[in-house]
Design a protein around this motif. Structure first.
Motif, PDB file in Angstrom:
ATOM      1  N   GLU A   1       0.862  -1.181   0.000  1.00 38.46           N
ATOM      2  CA  GLU A   1       0.000   0.000   0.000  1.00 38.46           C
ATOM      3  C   GLU A   1       0.897   1.229   0.000  1.00 38.46           C
ATOM      4  O   GLU A   1       1.745   1.390   0.883  1.00 38.46           O
ATOM      5  N   ILE A   2       0.717   2.073  -1.001  1.00 34.85           N
ATOM      6  CA  ILE A   2       1.455   3.336  -1.066  1.00 34.85           C
ATOM      7  C   ILE A   2       0.435   4.438  -0.844  1.00 34.85           C
ATOM      8  O   ILE A   2      -0.407   4.701  -1.691  1.00 34.85           O
TER       9      ILE A   2
ATOM     10  N   TYR B   1       3.445   2.159   2.987  1.00 34.22           N
ATOM     11  CA  TYR B   1       4.344   3.299   2.843  1.00 34.22           C
ATOM     12  C   TYR B   1       3.531   4.578   2.789  1.00 34.22           C
ATOM     13  O   TYR B   1       2.452   4.620   2.199  1.00 34.22           O
ATOM     14  N   GLU B   2       4.082   5.633   3.370  1.00 35.80           N
ATOM     15  CA  GLU B   2       3.463   6.951   3.364  1.00 35.80           C
ATOM     16  C   GLU B   2       4.567   8.002   3.243  1.00 35.80           C
ATOM     17  O   GLU B   2       5.587   7.899   3.921  1.00 35.80           O
TER      18      GLU B   2
ATOM     19  N   THR C   1       8.008   5.343   6.070  1.00 37.52           N
ATOM     20  CA  THR C   1       7.969   6.633   5.394  1.00 37.52           C
ATOM     21  C   THR C   1       9.000   6.652   4.279  1.00 37.52           C
ATOM     22  O   THR C   1       9.985   5.909   4.309  1.00 37.52           O
ATOM     23  N   TYR C   2       8.729   7.481   3.298  1.00 40.96           N
ATOM     24  CA  TYR C   2       9.671   7.663   2.202  1.00 40.96           C
ATOM     25  C   TYR C   2       9.595   9.098   1.721  1.00 40.96           C
ATOM     26  O   TYR C   2       8.624   9.811   1.989  1.00 40.96           O
ATOM     27  N   ILE C   3      10.614   9.524   1.039  1.00 38.53           N
ATOM     28  CA  ILE C   3      10.646  10.853   0.448  1.00 38.53           C
ATOM     29  C   ILE C   3      10.158  10.730  -0.978  1.00 38.53           C
ATOM     30  O   ILE C   3      10.620   9.860  -1.731  1.00 38.53           O
ATOM     31  N   ALA C   4       9.205  11.587  -1.332  1.00 40.51           N
ATOM     32  CA  ALA C   4       8.659  11.545  -2.700  1.00 40.51           C
ATOM     33  C   ALA C   4       9.804  11.609  -3.707  1.00 40.51           C
ATOM     34  O   ALA C   4      10.707  12.431  -3.586  1.00 40.51           O
TER      35      ALA C   4
ATOM     36  N   ASP D   1      -2.757   5.033  -3.366  1.00 40.40           N
ATOM     37  CA  ASP D   1      -3.874   5.852  -2.908  1.00 40.40           C
ATOM     38  C   ASP D   1      -3.470   7.317  -2.850  1.00 40.40           C
ATOM     39  O   ASP D   1      -2.417   7.649  -2.308  1.00 40.40           O
ATOM     40  N   GLY D   2      -4.298   8.165  -3.421  1.00 40.02           N
ATOM     41  CA  GLY D   2      -4.233   9.617  -3.390  1.00 40.02           C
ATOM     42  C   GLY D   2      -2.860  10.205  -3.105  1.00 40.02           C
ATOM     43  O   GLY D   2      -1.875   9.638  -3.504  1.00 40.02           O
TER      44      GLY D   2
END
Length: 170
Positions: free
Chosen positions: A35-36, A61-62, A84-87, A102-103
């Motif tokens: 899930e992202i 992940y968010e 968590t991750y950096i875009a 998701d969004g």
């Protein structure tokens, strides 16, 4: 699972969307899910599914650290970690049966998520597809060429904002 209303929290997935996704998970025998973009409705639903139905696993992940902290607090009793991750820097190391992107609704910041997910799953579900950016990213990275194809899954309403794609077999 039959009480899909419990997942609707005033935002995120509506109960009819949860039911639609549940039917998809069952039909395609989904075990492992990435899930992202975490959500109160989606993360809890996927956890219930892997814990009680499939016996599989969920990785979440968010990229919004504040939201990841909120979700981690909510999920603490379930012993589920939100990574968590950096875009722009998400690296997906494993393959999954399904990747759910998701969004957030109205935001263009998930394009890197779609790029990172290419070839890491047979199935991808995009939520918030009524957002111009999500639809654009699915078309650009999955449906252009012949890498993936759209799966015709009856959605609860035409505006439900869910796109299902499947990797083409070569």
């Amino acid at each position: 699972m039959n009480n899909f209303d419990k997942y609707y929290t005033g935002g995120g997935l509506h109960s009819s969307e949860v039911e639609c996704i549940y039917n998809f998970l069952e039909k395609y025998n989904i075990k492992t899910i990435l899930e992202i973009g975490c959500g109160k409705s989606s993360t809890n639903f996927f956890l219930d599914y892997v814990e009680n139905i499939s016996g599989g696993s969920l990785t979440s992940y968010e990229n919004d650290k504040h939201w990841a902290d909120i979700m981690s607090s909510i999920l603490k009793s379930r012993n589920h970690e939100v990574h968590t991750y950096i875009a722009g820097e998400l690296k997906i190391k494993n393959d999954y049966d399904l990747i759910f992107v998701d969004g957030p609704a109205g935001s263009p910041n998930r394009e890197d998520s779609f790029i990172s997910a290419i070839n890491k799953s047979k199935y991808v579900i995009a939520h918030d597809a009524n957002n111009e950016f999500i639809t654009k990213f699915v078309n650009k990275h999955y449906l252009t060429g012949d890498l993936y194809k759209k799966i015709d899954i009856p959605t609860p309403t035409p505006s439900s904002g869910i796109i299902f794609v499947e990797k083409n077999e070569k």
